[in-house]
Motif scaffolding. Structure first.
Motif, PDB file in Angstrom:
ATOM      1  N   TYR A  15       0.868  -1.169   0.000  1.00 19.16           N
ATOM      2  CA  TYR A  15       0.000   0.000   0.000  1.00 19.16           C
ATOM      3  C   TYR A  15       0.906   1.221   0.000  1.00 19.16           C
ATOM      4  O   TYR A  15       1.833   1.314   0.800  1.00 19.16           O
ATOM      5  N   GLY A  19       1.957   8.313  -7.340  1.00 17.84           N
ATOM      6  CA  GLY A  19       1.020   8.694  -8.390  1.00 17.84           C
ATOM      7  C   GLY A  19       0.991  10.191  -8.601  1.00 17.84           C
ATOM      8  O   GLY A  19       1.503  10.964  -7.804  1.00 17.84           O
ATOM      9  N   GLU A  24      -4.305   9.799  -5.274  1.00 14.98           N
ATOM     10  CA  GLU A  24      -3.243   8.815  -5.086  1.00 14.98           C
ATOM     11  C   GLU A  24      -2.284   9.245  -3.978  1.00 14.98           C
ATOM     12  O   GLU A  24      -1.790   8.413  -3.219  1.00 14.98           O
ATOM     13  N   GLN A  29      -3.118   3.787  -2.426  1.00 16.09           N
ATOM     14  CA  GLN A  29      -3.743   2.687  -3.150  1.00 16.09           C
ATOM     15  C   GLN A  29      -2.857   1.452  -3.060  1.00 16.09           C
ATOM     16  O   GLN A  29      -1.721   1.519  -2.621  1.00 16.09           O
ATOM     17  N   ARG A  30      -3.419   0.343  -3.493  1.00 14.84           N
ATOM     18  CA  ARG A  30      -2.649  -0.903  -3.520  1.00 14.84           C
ATOM     19  C   ARG A  30      -1.808  -0.974  -4.781  1.00 14.84           C
ATOM     20  O   ARG A  30      -2.211  -0.492  -5.844  1.00 14.84           O
ATOM     21  N   PHE A  31      -0.671  -1.584  -4.633  1.00 16.99           N
ATOM     22  CA  PHE A  31       0.233  -1.857  -5.750  1.00 16.99           C
ATOM     23  C   PHE A  31       0.596  -3.334  -5.702  1.00 16.99           C
ATOM     24  O   PHE A  31       0.680  -3.922  -4.619  1.00 16.99           O
ATOM     25  N   ILE A  75       5.153   5.405 -11.694  1.00 20.28           N
ATOM     26  CA  ILE A  75       5.541   4.062 -11.301  1.00 20.28           C
ATOM     27  C   ILE A  75       6.787   3.612 -12.074  1.00 20.28           C
ATOM     28  O   ILE A  75       7.507   2.726 -11.622  1.00 20.28           O
ATOM     29  N   ARG A 101       2.234  -2.902 -10.880  1.00 18.42           N
ATOM     30  CA  ARG A 101       0.840  -2.888 -11.314  1.00 18.42           C
ATOM     31  C   ARG A 101      -0.008  -2.062 -10.352  1.00 18.42           C
ATOM     32  O   ARG A 101       0.201  -2.116  -9.143  1.00 18.42           O
ATOM     33  N   LYS A 102      -0.934  -1.305 -10.926  1.00 19.32           N
ATOM     34  CA  LYS A 102      -1.885  -0.517 -10.142  1.00 19.32           C
ATOM     35  C   LYS A 102      -3.278  -1.079 -10.423  1.00 19.32           C
ATOM     36  O   LYS A 102      -3.939  -0.659 -11.368  1.00 19.32           O
ATOM     37  N   GLU A 104      -5.972  -0.612  -8.856  1.00 20.69           N
ATOM     38  CA  GLU A 104      -7.069   0.293  -8.501  1.00 20.69           C
ATOM     39  C   GLU A 104      -6.738   1.734  -8.877  1.00 20.69           C
ATOM     40  O   GLU A 104      -7.036   2.661  -8.135  1.00 20.69           O
ATOM     41  N   ALA A 105      -6.128   1.926 -10.028  1.00 12.14           N
ATOM     42  CA  ALA A 105      -5.821   3.288 -10.468  1.00 12.14           C
ATOM     43  C   ALA A 105      -7.108   4.094 -10.548  1.00 12.14           C
ATOM     44  O   ALA A 105      -8.165   3.552 -10.878  1.00 12.14           O
ATOM     45  N   GLU A 113      -6.174  -3.607 -14.834  1.00  8.45           N
ATOM     46  CA  GLU A 113      -5.159  -2.896 -14.068  1.00  8.45           C
ATOM     47  C   GLU A 113      -4.217  -2.220 -15.040  1.00  8.45           C
ATOM     48  O   GLU A 113      -4.173  -2.556 -16.216  1.00  8.45           O
TER      49      GLU A 113
END
Length: 125
Positions: A15, A19, A24, A29-31, A75, A101-102, A104-105, A113
């Motif tokens: 987390y 961004g 962000e 957000q989660r990555f 990223i 990877r995102k 939940e962008a 994703e």
């Protein structure tokens, strides 16, 4: 890429606050990260000696520290930072491949994703 041996850490979840968009940076957000590290594993394969390989725990620790030690807008820059830290920490790594990877962008998509992947070879420093 002459050798095929590699250590793989896949689908690592973090987390963070990387961004460009305000959401962000404030909400985070989660990555998800997938990391491949090119290293000759032949001695470890023959000896079955843990001292002849590189600990997954040590690799993960470097990745986690690199992920958390500063915020990035891109990223791509995050991935480069992780690659640099891995090369600095593990002299036997010949190359690294990093996918960030995102899932939940902040973009209105129902499923999917967004991701980048970099491949870096060790250069003489």
């Amino acid at each position: 890429m002459a050798q095929a041996d590699k250590i793989i850490l896949s689908d690592l979840a973090f987390y963070g606050y990387h961004g460009v968009m305000l959401e962000e940076n404030s909400l985070g957000q989660r990555f998800r990260l997938d990391i491949e590290c090119g290293v000759d594993l032949s001695t470890a394969c023959q000896s079955d000696d843990v001292n002849q390989t590189i600990s997954y725990v040590d690799i993960f620790s470097v990745i986690q520290t690199a992920f958390e030690e500063r915020r990035f807008k891109l990223i791509e820059a995050l991935a480069q930072h992780i690659a640099d830290r891995l090369f600095d920490s593990f002299e036997h790594f010949e190359w690294v491949r990093i996918r960030v990877r995102k899932p939940e962008a902040p973009i209105p998509v129902v499923v999917g994703e967004f991701a980048i992947e970099i491949f870096r070879e060790r250069t003489n420093r």
